[in-house]
Design an enzyme around this catalytic site. Structure first.
Site, short mmCIF file in Angstrom:
data_model
loop_
_atom_site.label_atom_id
_atom_site.label_comp_id
_atom_site.label_asym_id
_atom_site.label_seq_id
_atom_site.Cartn_x
_atom_site.Cartn_y
_atom_site.Cartn_z
N LYS A 51 56.33 -30.58 61.74
CA LYS A 51 57.06 -31.83 61.46
C LYS A 51 58.53 -31.65 61.82
CE LYS A 51 53.78 -33.46 58.01
NZ LYS A 51 53.34 -33.56 56.62
N GLN A 95 55.45 -32.48 50.80
CA GLN A 95 54.17 -32.01 51.35
C GLN A 95 53.16 -31.76 50.23
OE1 GLN A 95 53.57 -31.85 54.63
NE2 GLN A 95 51.51 -31.04 54.37
N ASP A 118 55.47 -41.52 53.93
CA ASP A 118 54.02 -41.27 53.81
C ASP A 118 53.25 -42.54 53.46
OD1 ASP A 118 53.05 -38.65 54.23
OD2 ASP A 118 54.06 -37.94 52.41
#
Ligand code: GUN
Length: 280
Positions: A51, A95, A118
């Site tokens: 990422k 995460q 997200d």
């Protein structure tokens, strides 16, 4: 036909890179993404590294905050609140999975919905399920873009989604519904999954069971999107038996090189979208 997720992701990243150059000249600032990584989960470390790498490559101001496994929940929440207020941070991602002592729901709900790259915050989940404008979770968004590359008009198609997770199955079903698909969501308690899949024009396999979907489960000319990433003695395989299913499907994503690269490209897209919203 094999759907080249790697190439489609690369095209999306190049488009975003150009967009960021334009943003930089108009706003004198660039989108910022902060990723919080807690603990030592090996897969999470790889995902976060990628990422960061791809963010930097296209000009996003990327920051990774690493905490040890035993960090207190309060400290993580305090950091998120600080990031919420920081104008340089367009998007925040924590995460998953998290250590057991940290409440995932609390963490997700502490991120401002406007910075929730997200799309996991209940406000974004609710907006998506109401058919309103929303942040869309990166993996289902990636699947959706791949699907649209193959078939522009999904209206009336029967889609079978295997898996009902908040990360993939549920948001995927919402995206397909929005496109007027008839959607069947299946899961571990579904009876006779094969006969459900046999009816599908589109199969999205997001269940985490290696090579579950077999050739005789798939209707001729169906489109099959494989979200699975399973480590086996044969190496990394998806939830679909690629050798069998590629002989019957009209189009199929490989593992690796299908959905995986799209997930990160969509995270970058969501970060740029967050920046644009915040500055419009
Ligand atoms: N862990 C595995 N996939 C994801 C994802 O899409 N977002 C976050 N935050 N964690 C993950």
């Amino acid at each position: 036909m094999i759907i080249d997720g790697k190439k489609i992701a690369e095209t999306l990243r190049q488009k975003l890179k150009k967009e960021i150059i334009e943003i930089k000249s108009s706003f004198k600032s660039v989108p910022g993404l902060t990723v919080i990584l807690i603990g030592e989960d090996a897969a999470s470390k790889i995902y976060v590294k990628n990422k960061e790498k791809f963010s930097k490559e296209i000009g996003i101001n990327s920051e990774v905050i690493k905490y040890p496994e035993n960090i207190e929940e309060k400290e993580v929440l305090t950091k998120i609140i600080e990031l919420n207020k920081n104008k340089k941070v367009s998007g925040i991602l924590v995460q998953l999975p998290l250590p057991k002592h940290i409440n995932k729901q609390k963490v997700i709900e502490t991120i401002l919905p406007e910075k929730d790259v997200d799309g996991f915050h209940p406000i974004n989940v609710g907006n998506l399920s109401s058919g309103y404008d929303s942040k869309i979770p990166c993996t289902p968004l990636g699947c959706f873009i791949l699907l649209k590359e193959i078939e522009k008009n999904l209206s009336g198609k029967h889609a079978v989604v295997i898996g009902r997770s908040n990360l993939n199955g549920k948001p995927m079903a919402q995206l397909l519904l929005k496109e007027n698909c008839t959607v069947t969501i299946t899961h571990s308690k579904t009876k006779d999954l094969k006969s459900q899949c046999n009816k599908a024009d589109i199969i999205i396999a997001a269940v985490g069971k290696p090579k579950l979907v077999k050739g005789d489960w798939v209707k001729k000319n169906a489109i099959v999107i494989d979200v699975g990433i399973n480590k086996t003695s044969d190496g990394i395989v998806g939830d679909v038996d690629f050798n069998e299913v590629s002989k019957v499907a009209r189009a199929i994503t490989p593992v690796p090189g299908g959905v995986g690269p799209m997930t990160i490209a969509c995270l970058l897209r969501n970060t740029v979208e967050c920046f644009k919203r915040a500055n419009s």
